[in-house]
Design an enzyme around this catalytic site. Structure first.
Site, PDB file in Angstrom:
ATOM      1  N   GLU A 345       0.807  -1.022  -0.010  1.00  0.00           N
ATOM      2  CA  GLU A 345      -0.186  -0.034   0.092  1.00  0.00           C
ATOM      3  C   GLU A 345       0.767   1.059  -0.074  1.00  0.00           C
ATOM      4  OE1 GLU A 345      -2.012   3.549   1.563  1.00  0.00           O
ATOM      5  OE2 GLU A 345      -0.363   2.456   2.404  1.00  0.00           O
ATOM      6  N   HIS A 443       4.439   6.579   9.884  1.00  0.00           N
ATOM      7  CA  HIS A 443       5.723   6.518   9.160  1.00  0.00           C
ATOM      8  C   HIS A 443       6.951   6.771   9.963  1.00  0.00           C
ATOM      9  CE1 HIS A 443       3.327   7.016   5.033  1.00  0.00           C
ATOM     10  NE2 HIS A 443       2.829   6.136   5.986  1.00  0.00           N
TER      11      HIS A 443
HETATM   12 ZN   LIG Z   1      -1.383   2.874   5.943  1.00  0.00          ZN
END
Ligand SMILES: [Zn+2]
Ligand SMILES: *[C@@H]1O[C@H](CO)[C@@H](O)[C@H](O)[C@H]1NC(C)=O
Ligand SMILES: *[C@@H]1O[C@H](CO)[C@@H](O)[C@H](O)[C@H]1NC(C)=O
Length: 480
Positions: A345, A443
């Site tokens: 993704e 992230h």
């Molecule tokens: Zn994600």
């Protein structure tokens, strides 16, 4: 109305008058056609949905208060502790897929299998950045996915700091040969991520040699946040990394004082050939319409920092748990419940895009597509995309979650991995949770199990299971 056309075609022996009568009857009949929600009044559908209140309560009891509580959390903890992070193209992602394939089979789910896809393979390599002037200071950086590397000795250049793309355009003549530092304020992820996504190409267009982008987050303890970026075709590809809010703001202050800033950036990043990977699938096969599908999903890949426990371990864990809970209760809906754990993704929904190509021939059998990829914190409701009638039905379904206070049905279902289905007209739902802190960890090295909370995950699993089960068991598919 093609249905009437088809039905009345071929009655060549019927007189014109009779045919007209037949068509008229058909037109009137349409309003009481038994097998369509398009024509059924909402009050009837509402009665049908409300019959599921016992089952919904059983699901809630098992997931939130019963034997299954904390199971999704424990499973996710064991998974992330065992595998760690799993960026697209990595050995770890292969291990994660094998792990999940085995775990889903051991859990006794049906039709567990892997569907091949090709995914990007970008590797970070060694990377560092040092501010040399006005003083020596090591910058915390994370190179951005798909970035090119620097020459081995690095790139040493003067810095120009800008707050926006507009400022960069105004000061284009100053940027040549420099490193552009973007110190854009965080407005929202959707808006601010443009700097991460295309900051490098915008800088290259005005002659910059590298770009450093303030991490896309509202909060920082000197933490850099990575993410994918896209080079514009035909524009020189320059190395790009994110820096912390703290360092971006400091360099902005220095620049305002007129101080000369020099940075040396060294990155060994490279893009290798695409590799073979898989979307991971598990099902509870439908009892009456096995070909019709309610799809639940999260993505199995993550970034190569942190553990991907939140993004998107949580979505993966509840999309697995929902099926386990339904199976534990001995329930089998009319339609198939299909959990898909997407590959890749993070580079832009790569595994999901191939899944769409592989399965779009059967699009008329996709009842509802669901994705959780914005955290599994305390659930608030669902974001939904679909027709007014489908929305009205989903509102009735959400009432079944009153016992855990998750009844809200909002606009705009979203999720990189389900967007294509929604654009093509399939109703779509994404989980909305109390995600105020999501982008604090997103992230970054901070995305670990410590962000997750077992009670919150119980509630998310219950929402996911109730919605998926009830929609999959209703008399009809959701209207488009
Ligand atoms: Zn994600
Ligand atoms: C479409 O659905 C049919 C019936 O369930 C199935 O046999 C077939 O494999 C599906 N095709 C694709 C491309 O998913
Ligand atoms: C739902 O809200 C009620 C009333 O505010 C509260 O008593 C109850 O504990 C809440 N339940 C959950 C599961 O949050």
């Amino acid at each position: 109305m093609p249905m009437i056309g088809n039905k009345s075609r071929g009655h060549n022996s019927t007189s014109q008058a009779l045919r007209t009568l037949l068509i008229l009857c058909c037109l009137l009949q349409c309003h009481s056609r038994p097998h369509s929600y398009d024509s059924k009044p909402l009050s009837e559908i509402s009665r049908e949905v409300s019959k599921y209140s016992d089952i919904a309560q059983q699901i809630i009891n098992l997931a939130v208060y019963g034997k299954a509580q904390k199971r999704s959390y424990e499973r996710l903890a064991e998974f992330t502790d065992t595998i760690g992070n799993r960026v697209s193209g990595s050995k770890n992602l292969d291990l994660a897929i094998k792990y999940m394939y085995n775990a889903l089979r051991q859990d006794g789910l049906e039709n567990v299998h892997l569907e091949p896809v090709k995914i990007p393979h970008w590797v970070r390599g060694e990377e560092s950045a040092v501010m040399l002037l006005p003083r020596i200071h090591t910058l915390a950086i994370l190179g951005l996915g798909s970035s090119v590397g620097t020459p081995p000795a690095g790139i040493e250049a003067e810095v120009i700091v800008v707050d926006s793309f507009e400022e960069l355009k105004k000061r284009a003549s100053e940027a040549k040969g420099k490193i552009v530092v973007y110190n854009q304020p965080f407005v929202s992820y959707g808006e601010t991520v443009a700097y991460r996504a295309s900051g490098a190409s915008e800088a290259a267009k005005v002659g910059a040699v590298a770009s450093l982008i303030r991490s896309v987050t509202p909060f920082s303890i000197n933490s850099p946040h990575t993410g994918w970026q896209w080079y514009e075709p035909g524009v020189v590809q320059i190395p790009t990394a994110c820096i912390t809010i703290e360092d971006a703001q400091m360099m902005a202050r220095m620049a305002r004082r007129g101080q000369r800033i020099v940075v040396r950036l060294t990155m060994a990043a490279q893009t290798l050939p695409d590799v073979d990977s898989f979307n991971t699938v598990a099902e509870i096969t439908g009892s009456e319409h096995p070909e019709q599908v309610v799809l639940l999903s999260g993505h199995l890949d993550s970034w190569d920092v942190g553990q991907g426990a939140m993004d998107d371990g949580g979505g993966v864990a509840i999309s697995w748990e929902a099926l386990s809970v339904i199976r534990d209760l001995g329930l089998r809906p009319k339609r198939t419940l299909r959990t898909v754990l997407w590959s890749a993704e993070e580079p832009g929904g790569v595994g999901a895009a191939q899944y769409f190509q592989q399965h779009k021939a059967n699009i008329s059998n996709f009842d509802l597509v669901m994705e959780s990829d914005l955290g599994t914190f305390s659930p608030l409701g669902l974001q939904f995309t679909g027709s007014d009638k489908a929305r009205a039905i989903m509102k009735e379904v959400m009432k079944l979650l009153a016992a855990i206070n998750v009844t809200s049905l909002e606009e705009h279902g979203e999720g990189t991995d389900i967007n294509m289905w929604m654009k093509a007209g399939v109703p779509g739902a994404s989980l909305h949770t109390a995600d105020q802190r999501y982008f604090w960890f997103h992230h970054s090295d901070g995305d670990t199990m410590s962000v997750q909370n077992p009670e919150e995950m119980n509630l998310c699993s219950a929402v996911w299971a109730v919605v998926a089960y009830v929609v999959a068991d209703l008399e009809e598919m959701l209207p488009r």
